[in-house]
Design a protein around this motif. Sequence first.
Motif, PDB file in Angstrom:
ATOM      1  N   GLN A 136      -7.841  10.236  -0.107  1.00  0.00           N
ATOM      2  CA  GLN A 136      -7.658  10.981   1.101  1.00  0.00           C
ATOM      3  C   GLN A 136      -6.392  11.373   0.088  1.00  0.00           C
ATOM      4  N   ALA A 137      -4.610  10.699   0.051  1.00  0.00           N
ATOM      5  CA  ALA A 137      -3.283  10.788  -0.149  1.00  0.00           C
ATOM      6  C   ALA A 137      -3.704  12.294  -1.337  1.00  0.00           C
TER       7      ALA A 137
ATOM      8  N   ALA B 219     -11.234  -0.086   2.254  1.00  0.00           N
ATOM      9  CA  ALA B 219     -10.675   1.231   3.152  1.00  0.00           C
ATOM     10  C   ALA B 219      -8.955   1.278   1.962  1.00  0.00           C
ATOM     11  N   PHE B 220      -8.522   0.569   1.862  1.00  0.00           N
ATOM     12  CA  PHE B 220      -7.416   1.291   0.623  1.00  0.00           C
ATOM     13  C   PHE B 220      -7.439   1.781  -0.245  1.00  0.00           C
TER      14      PHE B 220
ATOM     15  N   GLN C 231       1.231  -0.828   0.009  1.00  0.00           N
ATOM     16  CA  GLN C 231       0.159   0.200  -0.171  1.00  0.00           C
ATOM     17  C   GLN C 231       0.687   1.001  -0.413  1.00  0.00           C
ATOM     18  N   GLN C 232       1.853   0.857   0.484  1.00  0.00           N
ATOM     19  CA  GLN C 232       3.079   2.339   0.832  1.00  0.00           C
ATOM     20  C   GLN C 232       3.552   2.819  -0.277  1.00  0.00           C
TER      21      GLN C 232
ATOM     22  N   GLN D  77      -8.028   5.335   1.207  1.00  0.00           N
ATOM     23  CA  GLN D  77      -7.012   6.305   2.185  1.00  0.00           C
ATOM     24  C   GLN D  77      -6.262   6.814   1.026  1.00  0.00           C
TER      25      GLN D  77
ATOM     26  N   THR E 161       1.022   4.689  -3.285  1.00  0.00           N
ATOM     27  CA  THR E 161       1.148   5.608  -2.884  1.00  0.00           C
ATOM     28  C   THR E 161       1.914   6.401  -3.030  1.00  0.00           C
TER      29      THR E 161
END
Length: 435
Positions: free
Chosen positions: A295-296, A288-289, A220-221, A292, A224
């Motif tokens: 939102q980022a 959920a990811f 996920q990181q 996120q 992102t």
Amino acid sequence: MTSRFHHQSLRVWVANALIKPMKLILKVISVFQGWRRRHASTFSQTLRKRLFAILVLMSCITILLVDNFTAAIAQNPPLPRQEIRGVWMTNNDIDVLKERAKVTESVSKLRRLNFNTIYPVIWNSGYVMYPSAVAKRTGIQPFVLRGSDGHDILADLINQAHRQGLLVIPWFEFGYMAPPTSELVMEHPNWFTQKQNGGQTSISAAGEVMWLNPFHPEVQQFITSLVMENITQYDVDGIQFDDHMSLPVEFGYDKYTVALYAQETKKNPPTNPHDPAWVRWRADKMTAFMVQLNQAVKAQKPRLIFSVAPNYYDFAYKFQLQDWLNWLRLNIVDELIVQIYRPNLQSFVANISRQEIQEAQKSIPTGVGIMAGLRNNPVSIQQIKSQVRAAQERGLGVSFFYYESLWEYPKETSTQRQEAFQTLFRSPALRARLE
């Protein structure tokens, strides 16, 4: 919500604009009545009656105008949403993208034919298509893809497209996929998930691929970081994720995910990958990811277009764990393009008429992905025209897969195909850039 607010405000404005004269007329009437009382002996009775009748008639007309005008506004629908007229630029278009002159020609052609959006690939086969510090730091890319004269391909496309008034929304094509031979797999094997039998690959349109584990925090990181790097490094209009920002339902049996599921549910994952609760748990984790990630993106550039291009919903959810209808209802999708690659017109129409597409149309720009052809499977312009018209009749935009196939078909010339697109998009439909 914006359309409703605009509609109501316009109605109030019109009413106020028309009522002002009416108030003035009533004031004149009041003054006239006072004057009449003071000069009754000298004023002609007939003239008084006629003038009073005229003033009353003017008041009635004003009231009728207010009622009729506001009723007409109420009957008119809100202004149409921006129509998507897009095209994906894929790895198959790399010969075009690498040459500045070809990019100029291509962008000019799209503008002349009244297209308005380009979706260039930036993530394919485990590699990025632009100079990336994230890729270099992660150790997944031993090369930097550049244009023929050493230039930044994506920057050049963006600059040229914006000069012609087209939006550029980079496309994260491979999502969680990567070929087994990629540096991403070799450098980070623990980032990948597996089937219940231990198998790690599946066959896709891109060939044999492995799947990044969308539930793993390091994955996920990584995703992102790539997305944030792209939207901050370039003057893009959005970012797009397609049907590969998903996971085949057979996957999710790796050690990390099994342990996470057991921790949260106090039991092991079902042996049946289609078990409803197991499907829901994995789909909710991916949702959920995506929340996120949205939102980022919005924290960095609030008005950037967060675009998704999935398969039709039943298939996407049941077989790819991609609950994009939930994403829509959570308000994290700014633009939806549903891929409907069907040669049969009846099947195509049935799919673009689905309820979830109609739901999306009420709130965001919505379109359908149309197959313009593949190298080993060309598509006639007649098929393209019939599908575009079916979409237009339902108020839907379109995006074509992919750029070069728009003009290539053994039995038709490029000129013939361009002329056909000119008839489909007769007038410009420019999309406003959201600064």
